[in-house]
Design a protein around this motif. Structure first.
Motif, PDB file in Angstrom:
ATOM      1  N   VAL A 196       0.841  -1.202   0.000  1.00  0.00           N
ATOM      2  CA  VAL A 196       0.000   0.000   0.000  1.00  0.00           C
ATOM      3  C   VAL A 196       0.876   1.253   0.000  1.00  0.00           C
ATOM      4  N   GLY A 197       1.814   1.273   0.945  1.00  0.00           N
ATOM      5  CA  GLY A 197       2.704   2.430   1.034  1.00  0.00           C
ATOM      6  C   GLY A 197       3.493   2.631  -0.249  1.00  0.00           C
ATOM      7  N   VAL A 199       2.676   2.250  -3.179  1.00  0.00           N
ATOM      8  CA  VAL A 199       1.908   2.940  -4.217  1.00  0.00           C
ATOM      9  C   VAL A 199       1.418   4.302  -3.744  1.00  0.00           C
ATOM     10  N   LEU A 200       0.971   4.349  -2.480  1.00  0.00           N
ATOM     11  CA  LEU A 200       0.258   5.554  -2.050  1.00  0.00           C
ATOM     12  C   LEU A 200       1.124   6.631  -1.428  1.00  0.00           C
ATOM     13  N   ALA A 203       2.033   9.416  -3.795  1.00  0.00           N
ATOM     14  CA  ALA A 203       0.881  10.102  -4.355  1.00  0.00           C
ATOM     15  C   ALA A 203       0.047  10.805  -3.293  1.00  0.00           C
ATOM     16  N   ARG A 204       0.309  10.449  -2.044  1.00  0.00           N
ATOM     17  CA  ARG A 204      -0.567  10.845  -0.948  1.00  0.00           C
ATOM     18  C   ARG A 204      -0.703  12.354  -0.786  1.00  0.00           C
ATOM     19  N   ASP A 209      -8.326  13.687  -0.375  1.00  0.00           N
ATOM     20  CA  ASP A 209      -8.762  12.544   0.411  1.00  0.00           C
ATOM     21  C   ASP A 209     -10.274  12.417   0.373  1.00  0.00           C
ATOM     22  N   GLU A 210     -10.748  11.793  -0.702  1.00  0.00           N
ATOM     23  CA  GLU A 210     -12.185  11.778  -0.981  1.00  0.00           C
ATOM     24  C   GLU A 210     -13.003  11.104   0.101  1.00  0.00           C
ATOM     25  N   GLY A 211     -12.453  10.103   0.734  1.00  0.00           N
ATOM     26  CA  GLY A 211     -13.250   9.310   1.666  1.00  0.00           C
ATOM     27  C   GLY A 211     -13.352   9.923   3.041  1.00  0.00           C
ATOM     28  N   GLY A 212     -12.661  11.011   3.302  1.00  0.00           N
ATOM     29  CA  GLY A 212     -12.688  11.610   4.614  1.00  0.00           C
ATOM     30  C   GLY A 212     -11.749  10.923   5.596  1.00  0.00           C
ATOM     31  N   ASP A 213     -10.995   9.927   5.107  1.00  0.00           N
ATOM     32  CA  ASP A 213     -10.012   9.300   5.995  1.00  0.00           C
ATOM     33  C   ASP A 213      -8.865  10.275   6.232  1.00  0.00           C
ATOM     34  N   ARG A 216      -2.891   8.369   5.834  1.00  0.00           N
ATOM     35  CA  ARG A 216      -2.121   7.482   6.707  1.00  0.00           C
ATOM     36  C   ARG A 216      -0.625   7.690   6.469  1.00  0.00           C
ATOM     37  N   PRO A 217       0.147   7.606   7.531  1.00  0.00           N
ATOM     38  CA  PRO A 217       1.581   7.924   7.426  1.00  0.00           C
ATOM     39  C   PRO A 217       2.397   6.755   6.872  1.00  0.00           C
ATOM     40  N   TYR A 218       2.197   6.463   5.604  1.00  0.00           N
ATOM     41  CA  TYR A 218       2.940   5.342   5.038  1.00  0.00           C
ATOM     42  C   TYR A 218       4.407   5.675   4.874  1.00  0.00           C
TER      43      TYR A 218
END
Lengths: 223, 762
Positions: A196-197, A199-200, A203-204, A209-213, A216-218
């Motif tokens: 996950v990290g 890839v994200l 780009a993070r 942050d569409e989902g409102g999450d 995350r500190p990847y």
């Protein structure tokens, strides 16, 4: 499709056919209506060649006849008189497995394994004709063989790997491990990125942050 | 005993106290430096499969073995008037003949079993079928969902509903439901108030979605070899559940369970259709008894297509509403499923469990037709349910003017899947998907679509395993599980090797035999999460047995002996230390062994549904109607995958089955004759090598602490969202909603005409 074979006198019910199977000369008596698939499995006890549809559609029963791939369910045993048949049992040589067999085993190209013999022989014919096939050429050559489990991807990879080995090139399947995070002092943030990290993380920053999450500190790269 | 463990996934770890059963090791921690688990391990039996040495049940040959064949009625609805086996019994080579239907019995689909024979050769058995005298009275029949729902339609069941279900089938609840004509149900679920939810919505969409019947089409057909020795029955079966097979054979044949042995050394795929002995398995056992000789009875491809089960079709109407800021307010599904003579055709899994919605209404109806019975197939109900739901999500996003992915993220309650969506979106290039629609060829349009997967099963108790540590340090595992090809055999060895700290090639595994310790059936993606914790526990207990044996030799308390990777030690004065090999040399000649049962799932684990999502990029030829899937990005939760190589393969296989379902496969029944017109694997088209997209697999490891290995299954979720993502991608490419699968050229060209008639290209 009832076959009225029992009307024939018993002494004439079988044909004696001489052929070469996996390099050995064989003289086998069998009913003349039998397909090569039936002769291999029932009369010669070579069950490595699999039965899939007996309709000439699935490729599972493929063998090499004089080096060319054929569907053994569509070839009469009689037609093999004086010819050379190769099945999966004949692929390994004195030095061990054929590179295709090794690549199929190593890369997981044989999942349930039922279609594997047909793929192996079809691929062998391809590599003998074309030692450096492109992916589209591999796909085309294997287009007559169905596989219901693997998704074909590992089969393509195995043919590519075996082709490289046959050309004398060094190539090895990858064998990395997925896990074993080290953690920071909190015990909650892994020291290196997982899938996950990887890839994200990069780009993070830019991403909305569409989902409102909370982002995350990847970890973006290994420490 | 409470223990603090680390749970979660890469982006969200937390500590949690959970109750661990006495005698069970705590779940593996994400910091664990594995030596075997998590590495890409070739299958232990890869070589056997690549040399033809692997013996599948269909390859079994026994001395004096006979061959069985089944006579089938090719009328879609008939009553047996008379059945005479006497002429067949006199045919050359015939050794047994049995009736599978009695005079007066109603047959309900073309291909249903009537009688069976066993003869010395397959040809003699085939010939004998032609000598069976059977008279039928044809009855009116109905094979299409639409026709079956009409009032006055011929009734599949005139009296009470008689469905036959097998392991893994979806519970239809048929006994308690009303049936009107051929329509059973509804099974209803209501949460909140959908009408109020639609009132609140700024946008409401409604659509009807059709999916076809898909057949499992495993390459090894159904069947078994049955051999009686006195009162004991041994079968070599192609089955997903050897213990289920054993129990059902014992029950039906009325013999003790202890007298039945089921062996499945290798099998050529199942996908949900291979549970229990089924008609052909029982026929083989009865024929073998009558003949006093072993009988092999395997179906041919046509029989496989007609009568071995299928994924039911469905007509789903989904209505959904959302607020302007993208919150789902109501979700309603009405589905009519056609499982032939079987029920259990519901598709509500995704609608109920993927997106959060306070107001939900589901009504599921089974529609009976004169067609081969549906049965469990890889994520029953889910691929069809996901197709309708994900199309609805796209439509609703459009209605409220929101990006479809953003809309999903706003409504997805799963933190893991929200991250999976983001990973997939990056990989597929979601952001510029509109810009990529046009290609250099004006007739070819490109599209990108997405779908979500949900799955539930975490495995369960019951499985047992025995682990033996030998004096030379090598180890053996006995566990009765069958390996469908997924890699169970290798998984069993990997878990034991990891726990014992022994190299993988020094671990031997015995599986696939009901005489071995009990193992789960392979259904519901539960094999690994059921088996692996039992293996690990048995290995852990075997290590303790080793510690006790070594303690005796060292004359120290057993608790002081520690067994770690490759090393056994005891603190104290003087301290003791030995390599694994040296410690094992201290064992008695019989070594040490432990049999353990899987502990219960941990109630207080980090609970979640198993999630995944897939993105598809397609190219649609608007002139020919052909769809080509270029790429599928599959992001899945598989707990902590034990063998990433085989896990990845499961996902690639799930994706290609999804591609095949989305574009090609379709069981077609002829309405005038009631017969299947494509009972083969050519006209029943299955995706081949030329149809394979690039498949990008990402495994998001999740440590949930639910069992000692954190394992969950992947077989089913891997195929859930593929067709949904492809259909959404085709809809995106064309700018017209696709409401049915398979998306054949005919379907595409109709959509192109619809688009053009609505005023030009969008």
């Amino acid at each position: 499709m009832a076959r009225r074979r029992e009307k024939l006198p018993p002494d004439r019910s079988k044909a004696l056919v001489a052929m070469t199977v996996n390099g050995e000369r064989v003289e086998a008596p069998f009913e003349p209506h039998k397909t090569m698939l039936e002769v291999l499995r029932e009369d010669l006890a070579l069950t490595g060649t699999k039965h899939g549809c007996e309709l000439g559609e699935c490729g599972t029963c493929a063998v090499l006849l004089d080096g060319k791939p054929v569907l053994s369910c569509l070839v009469l045993g009689l037609e093999c008189e004086g010819r050379s048949v190769e099945t999966v049992e004949g692929m390994a040589g004195p030095e061990g497995l054929h590179p295709l067999q090794k690549a199929f085993a190593d890369l997981g190209a044989a999942q349930c394994g039922y279609c594997t013999p047909g793929f192996l022989l079809t691929a062998k014919a391809l590599l003998e004709e074309n030692p450096r096939p492109t992916l589209p050429e591999i796909r085309q050559a294997l287009a007559g063989n169905l596989c219901r489990c693997t998704g074909y991807v590992k089969i393509f990879e195995a043919v590519e790997l075996a082709a490289a080995w046959l050309r004398g090139e060094a190539a090895e399947p990858r064998k990395e491990s997925l896990y074993g995070y080290d953690f920071d002092e909190s015990g909650l943030l892994p020291s290196h990125p997982g899938p996950v990290g990887a890839v994200l993380a990069a780009a993070r920053e830019a991403a909305v942050d569409e989902g409102g999450d909370k982002p995350r500190p990847y970890r973006a790269k290994a420490r | 005993m409470k223990e603090k463990i680390r749970v979660g996934f890469e982006g969200d770890f937390q500590f949690r106290e959970i109750e661990i059963a006495a005698g069970d090791p705590a779940p593996w921690d994400p910091s664990q430096k594995f030596s075997v688990v998590g590495t890409r391990q070739p299958r232990l039996d890869g070589k056997a499969k690549a040399t033809g040495e692997a013996k599948y049940s269909i390859d079994v040959r026994l001395p004096g073995m006979l061959y069985g064949r089944i006579l089938r009625c090719m009328l879609p609805a008939a009553t047996v008037k008379s059945l005479d086996l006497s002429a067949a019994r006199k045919m050359p080579g015939v050794r047994a003949a049995i009736a599978l239907a009695e005079p007066g019995e109603k047959l309900r689909f073309a291909g249903q079993e009537v009688a069976a024979v066993a003869a010395e050769t397959p040809d003699q058995a085939e010939d004998a079928l032609a000598a069976i005298r059977v008279a039928y009275e044809a009855r009116p029949f109905v094979v299409s969902l639409d026709d079956a729902r009409k009032s006055g339609a011929p009734l599949v069941f005139e009296g009470k509903t008689e469905t036959k279900t097998s392991g893994g089938d979806v519970e239809s609840g048929g006994k308690n439901l009303a049936r009107h004509g051929n329509v059973l149900g509804p099974r209803s679920t209501v949460k909140g108030d959908v009408d109020a939810g639609f009132q609140k919505a700024a946008g409401v969409v409604e659509g009807t979605y059709d999916t076809q019947v898909q057949t499992h089409s495993a390459l090894e057909t159904h069947g078994l070899v049955a051999r009686w020795e006195g009162t004991e029955l041994t079968v070599w079966a192609s089955t997903q559940g050897i213990f289920d097979m054993r129990d059902q054979l014992a029950e039906t044949l009325q013999i003790p369970v202890s007298k039945v042995r089921v062996i499945t050394e290798y099998m050529g795929g199942g996908f949900g259709a291979k549970f229990g002995p089924r008609v052909e398995g029982l026929a083989a056992a009865r024929l073998a008894k009558e003949a006093g000789a072993p009988v092999k009875l395997f179906l041919d491809r046509k029989e496989e297509q007609l009568a071995s089960g299928n994924r039911p079709s469905a007509r789903q109407t989904v209505k959904a509403g959302a607020t302007r800021d993208g919150k789902l307010t109501a979700l309603q599904l009405t589905v009519y499923g056609n499982g032939g003579t079987n029920g259990g055709t519901g598709t509500s899994g995704p609608v109920k469990n993927v997106y959060a919605c306070e107001n939900l209404k589901v009504d599921e109806y089974d529609v009976f037709t004169n067609a081969g019975p549906g049965t469990a197939m890889r994520a029953p109900g889910h691929p069809q349910g996901a197709f309708a739901l994900e199309a609805t999500m796209d439509e609703l996003a459009k209605a409220i003017g929101m990006d479809p992915l953003e809309f999903r993220l706003k409504n997805d309650p799963s933190a893991v899947r929200r991250e999976q969506f983001r990973v997939g979106a990056e990989k597929i290039g979601w952001k510029d998907r509109d810009a990529r629609r046009k290609t250099s060829d004006p007739e070819i349009l490109r599209g990108v679509g997405v779908g979500a997967a949900v799955w539930y099963n975490t495995g369960g108790t019951g499985p047992r395993a025995t682990v033996t540590i030998h004096k030379d340090g090598s180890a053996e595992v006995e566990h009765g599980v069958q390996d469908l090809g997924t890699g169970s055999r290798t998984m069993v060895a990997m878990v034991a090797a990891e726990e014992l700290g022994v190299p993988l090639d020094e671990v031997s595994v015995s599986i696939g035999d009901s005489r071995l310790p009990f193992a789960p059936d392979s259904g519901g993606s539960t094999t690994t999460p059921s088996s692996a914790p039992a293996i690990r526990r048995a290995a852990w207990e075997a290590k303790q047995a080793l510690a006790r044996a070594v303690a005796k030799e060292w004359k120290v308390p057993a608790e002081s002996v520690k067994v770690e990777k490759g090393r056994v030690s005891a603190a104290g004065n003087p301290p003791h230390e030995a390599t694994w090999a040296a410690a094992c040399k201290l064992l008695p000649s019989e070594g040490v062994a432990a049999t353990a049962e899987r502990a219960d799932n941990h109630e207080d684990a980090w609970k979640r549904f198993t999630t995944g999502c897939q993105f598809a990029e397609v190219e649609v030829d608007t002139a020919t109607g052909k769809v080509r899937v270029n790429r599928v990005v599959a992001v899945h939760d598989c707990g902590v995958p034990i063998n990433p190589l085989t896990t990845e393969s499961q996902i690639q296989g799930g994706v290609i089955q999804g591609v095949s379902y989305a574009l090609f496969e379709d069981r077609i029944l002829d309405r005038p004759t009631g017969r299947m017109v494509n009972p083969n694997v050519e006209a029943y088209k299955i995706a081949g090598a030329l149809d394979v997209p690039e498949i990008d697999v990402t495994l998001v490891s999740v440590w949930d602490g639910i069992n000692n290995t954190n394992s969950v299954g992947i077989g089913e979720p891997a195929t859930v969202p593929t067709a949904a993502a492809i259909a959404n991608a085709v809809s995106h490419a064309l700018g017209v909603r696709i409401r049915q699968i398979p998306i054949t050229p005919e379907v595409v060209l109709a959509a192109v005409r619809e688009r053009d008639s609505k005023g030009g290209r969008s």
